[in-house]
Design a protein around this motif. Structure first.
Motif, PDB file in Angstrom:
ATOM      1  N   LEU A 194      58.909  40.199 -67.452  1.00 54.91           N
ATOM      2  CA  LEU A 194      58.646  40.134 -68.888  1.00 54.91           C
ATOM      3  C   LEU A 194      59.576  41.120 -69.567  1.00 54.91           C
ATOM      4  CD1 LEU A 194      54.747  40.052 -69.162  1.00 54.91           C
ATOM      5  CD2 LEU A 194      56.342  38.140 -69.244  1.00 54.91           C
ATOM      6  N   GLN A 198      57.840  40.938 -74.795  1.00 51.51           N
ATOM      7  CA  GLN A 198      56.770  40.134 -74.170  1.00 51.51           C
ATOM      8  C   GLN A 198      55.710  41.073 -73.587  1.00 51.51           C
ATOM      9  OE1 GLN A 198      59.414  38.011 -71.483  1.00 51.51           O
ATOM     10  NE2 GLN A 198      59.139  36.087 -72.586  1.00 51.51           N
ATOM     11  N   SER A 216      61.088  31.549 -81.939  1.00 51.38           N
ATOM     12  CA  SER A 216      61.813  30.264 -81.946  1.00 51.38           C
ATOM     13  C   SER A 216      61.765  29.663 -80.535  1.00 51.38           C
ATOM     14  CB  SER A 216      63.255  30.498 -82.392  1.00 51.38           C
ATOM     15  OG  SER A 216      63.895  31.384 -81.483  1.00 51.38           O
ATOM     16  N   GLY A 220      60.301  32.263 -74.745  1.00 52.75           N
ATOM     17  CA  GLY A 220      59.420  32.633 -73.643  1.00 52.75           C
ATOM     18  C   GLY A 220      57.961  32.746 -74.017  1.00 52.75           C
ATOM     19  N   LYS A 221      57.547  32.011 -75.028  1.00 50.42           N
ATOM     20  CA  LYS A 221      56.130  32.069 -75.465  1.00 50.42           C
ATOM     21  C   LYS A 221      55.220  31.530 -74.352  1.00 50.42           C
ATOM     22  CE  LYS A 221      56.973  29.509 -79.127  1.00 50.42           C
ATOM     23  NZ  LYS A 221      58.418  29.342 -78.975  1.00 50.42           N
ATOM     24  N   PHE A 223      55.965  31.005 -71.218  1.00 54.47           N
ATOM     25  CA  PHE A 223      56.225  31.831 -70.020  1.00 54.47           C
ATOM     26  C   PHE A 223      55.295  33.046 -70.065  1.00 54.47           C
ATOM     27  CE2 PHE A 223      59.186  33.427 -66.767  1.00 54.47           C
ATOM     28  CZ  PHE A 223      59.157  34.798 -66.917  1.00 54.47           C
ATOM     29  N   HIS A 249      51.906  22.495 -68.903  1.00 53.42           N
ATOM     30  CA  HIS A 249      52.949  23.523 -68.832  1.00 53.42           C
ATOM     31  C   HIS A 249      52.343  24.901 -68.590  1.00 53.42           C
ATOM     32  CE1 HIS A 249      57.147  24.038 -69.253  1.00 53.42           C
ATOM     33  NE2 HIS A 249      57.108  24.758 -70.334  1.00 53.42           N
ATOM     34  N   GLU A 295      51.177  25.972 -78.372  1.00 60.19           N
ATOM     35  CA  GLU A 295      51.595  24.943 -79.352  1.00 60.19           C
ATOM     36  C   GLU A 295      50.575  24.824 -80.484  1.00 60.19           C
ATOM     37  OE1 GLU A 295      55.020  24.002 -76.937  1.00 60.19           O
ATOM     38  OE2 GLU A 295      54.458  24.148 -79.042  1.00 60.19           O
TER      39      GLU A 295
END
Ligand SMILES: Nc1ncnc2c1ncn2[C@@H]1O[C@H](COP(=O)(O)OP(=O)(O)OP(=O)(O)O)[C@@H](O)[C@H]1O
Ligand SMILES: [Mg+2]
Length: 636
Positions: A194, A198, A216, A220-221, A223, A249, A295
């Motif tokens: 990380l 993060q 954007s 790595g959101k 992740f 995911h 999301e």
């Protein structure tokens, strides 16, 4: 929840046989486990909980069963004490670190013959006295410890013999059971991957506040979300996403499947009553302590509002979301909520009155990992806010004729409509000669429809040699065999497709499993070959994916952010082909642009507030002044 290498909080069951050889059990709903040493340097595990006095077990000759540690479960058998400790609901990342410490420290303490080193014995006889034992926490694992452990483990004990590997037909390369290493760093423990921004979000999430973090595409959101899920107690943490593909995911379920309020139609009162009447739905809401949603941009604001009301009602707790910790993530400049035609216009979550009540801390990830070249990153950042300069337009139009295919792997065509992608895949497959093989998924009983919606794996997959395919699972991250990797079927081996990927690696795609939690909490399973046809893919289905070879026609784009999502799947401008770029295909939702302006002001204010420390007078004054200026600006 705290945790660390020598400390773990979790649920525990202690089991032992009493004199009358009756199995006795004690359950600790929330226990703290600590690894400690006494003055003889002997190691102990101490178990404490609110209701029970501390007990200690000497860490000598233990058997550790760690097969389900990624689910937060393990068991430790203390041979001498004849007692077994069953661990559950432990944050998987912490459990892995805790078991690693036991393994490394115990092995490091042993000499070659596996005994406690003589120096300790003399020390013990010297020090033997009736002095009350003093204990100190074990020091964190150091590189020297790991080195020591490796040195001290005689080859034979390093492994836990795995079941004899099936001898493949005339394959003499397999010489007996390949030993499995007893301990190798699990992906869960390498939080070092990380980056600082993060890591900061992870720490804030562990602090228990309601968090929204954005960034954007490719920052790595998702992740990070997987690391956050692994650092929380699994039995009370629910990982969800707005779509089945995104849920897969992050290894979770869709928000709708968790919520148990259908598509949210009906009044709040009706939905609250309904949730109370469905015992399993109510139980899930009551048990949940951490609700994670990826999301979030695709979750309708009205649905979000109803969820919040149902949570308060079912949990009989007036705090936002009934006191559940919210961890929301997504990019509102990507795809907006999908609402059925005819329903009143879509609203983003941030447009629902409860958003500001619910969110306490906001973060924005800035470092892009998906793309490497700064030119492409700056083009994407401009497209993201709907700004297309002549240079950007020329640069993207210039990709329309570039060759991006290699090794017989064609580009995946991203389509704005699902039907278009289905049509392309079917016709391309029928154009291929050769025998067609059908792979039908094996689903939990009559769950096919639900699994179709919630998993990325198709219920029926037709393949031929030469078919363009996409891998649907992270099969071997180091070898680049990840979700979204593109390849072509080169042959069939024992009935399974052999795929050659862009990185020239070949992989036989055997059946994989996808699990989805049903609304009554039961696990549904789909077993299927982890591939889908990939001549074409819908932009909505590609949300969240990283695609290594992609072309697109944006002429039929119908949503704000859709062109940005499509373009940001590509890893570089050299692996992207835009067939008919036109700046009119690119626009950003003005409500979202305005939200991000407010959001950044809030993040700045937050940035002044270092986590955990009160505001200094100077900062307070600065904030007050800023608020006055803002108000004056508004009044003008
Ligand atoms: N700290 C990191 N170190 C190395 N690679 C990373 C890191 N964070 C993310 N990645 C990689 O970057 C790529 C994009 O990550 P991820 O899909 O999580 O981004 P995202 O912000 O969720 O994107 P999107 O908005 O498209 O969903 C993935 O291949 C991921 O493995
Ligand atoms: Mg993502």
């Amino acid at each position: 929840m705290e945790g660390g290498d020598s400390f773990l909080s979790c649920a525990v069951t202690l089991e032992w046989m009493n004199q009358g050889s009756i199995t006795r059990k004690v359950n600790y709903k929330t226990a703290s486990l600590r690894l400690i040493r006494n003055e003889f340097r002997e190691m102990f595990m101490e178990i404490t909980s609110e209701k029970h006095a501390a007990i200690r077990f000497a860490l000598k000759s233990v058997n550790v069963f760690k097969k389900f540690m990624v689910e937060g479960k393990a068991s430790i058998k203390f041979q001498e004490a004849g007692c077994t400790l069953f661990i559950s609901n432990a944050p998987p990342t912490n459990l892995v670190g805790f078991l690693r410490t036991i393994f490394v420290k115990m092995t490091g303490d042993k000499d070659k013959g596996g005994n406690t080193t003589p120096a300790k014995q003399t020390m013990r006889s010297k020090l033997l006295s009736n002095k009350a034992q003093a204990f100190e926490e074990i020091s964190p694992v150091t590189v020297a410890d790991i080195h020591n452990a490796k040195k001290n483990i005689p080859k034979s004990t390093l492994t836990t013999p795995s079941p004899p590997a099936k001898k493949r037909k005339n394959d003499d390369s397999v010489k007996g059971p390949a030993p499995k290493k007893l301990y190798s760093p699990s992906p869960l423990t390498n939080t070092c991957s990380l980056n600082p921004e993060q890591q900061r979000v992870l720490e804030a999430c562990l602090g228990g506040k309601n968090i929204f973090f954005t960034g954007s595409a490719g920052t790595g959101k998702s992740f990070l979300l997987k690391r956050i899920v692994a650092a929380l107690p699994p039995d009370v943490t629910v990982a969800t996403a707005s779509t089945g593909v995104a849920a897969c995911h992050v290894g979770g379920t869709t928000l709708h499947a968790f919520a148990g309020i259908g598509d949210g139609s009906g009044t709040v009162e009706h939905l609250c009553e309904r949730a109370m009447k469905l015992p399993l739905v109510a139980q899930k809401w009551r048990k949940c302590k951490h609700l994670i949603i990826d999301e979030i941009s695709m979750v309708d604001g009205g649905f979000f509002e109803k969820l919040e009301a149902v949570a308060r009602h079912v949990r009989k707790n007036d705090k936002p979301f009934g006191g559940i910790q919210l961890i929301l993530c997504g990019d509102f400049l990507q795809l907006p909520p999908v609402v059925d035609k005819g329903k009143n216009g879509k609203r983003f979550c941030f447009q629902s009155p409860c958003w500001d009540k619910c969110i306490q801390l906001c973060y924005e990830l800035k470092q892009v990992h998906r793309q490497k070249d700064s030119e492409f990153i700056s083009i994407l950042n401009s497209i993201r806010i709907g700004r297309v300069t002549k240079e950007i337009s020329d640069r993207l139009v210039g990709t329309s004729r570039q060759k991006i295919e290699s090794d017989g792997i064609l580009a995946t065509r991203l389509c704005s409509h699902t039907n278009d992608s289905k049509m392309i895949n079917d016709s391309k497959l029928s154009d291929l000669d050769g025998e067609e093989k059908i792979f039908t998924s094996q689903d939990s009983d009559n769950a096919t429809k639900l699994l179709d919606m919630q998993t990325i794996a198709p219920s029926k997959l037709l393949l031929k040699v030469g078919a363009q395919v996409m891998l649907l699972k992270n099969v071997n991250v180091n070898a680049g065999l990840v979700n979204g990797a593109r390849g072509v079927v080169v042959r069939f081996d024992e009935g399974f497709p052999v795929v050659r990927f862009k990185n020239k690696k070949e992989y036989t795609a055997r059946t994989e499993r996808w699990y989805v939690k049903n609304s009554n909490g039961s696990l549904l399973c789909r077993r299927q070959v982890p591939l889908n046809l990939a001549w074409a893919f819908s932009i909505h289905k590609s949300q969240g994916l990283t695609l290594d070879c992609v072309e697109m026609s944006l002429s039929k784009i119908f949503e704000a952010g859709q062109a940005y999502v499509a373009l940001s799947r590509a890893q570089s401008l050299d692996t992207l082909r835009v067939l008919d770029f036109d700046s009119r295909h690119v626009w950003a939702d003005p409500n979202v642009l305005e939200f991000y302006q407010r959001f950044r002001r809030r993040v700045q204010q937050m940035e002044i507030i270092p986590l955990g420390r009160p505001l200094s007078d100077k900062t307070n004054k600065k904030l007050k002044l800023r608020e006055i200026l803002e108000k004056q600006m508004k009044q003008r």
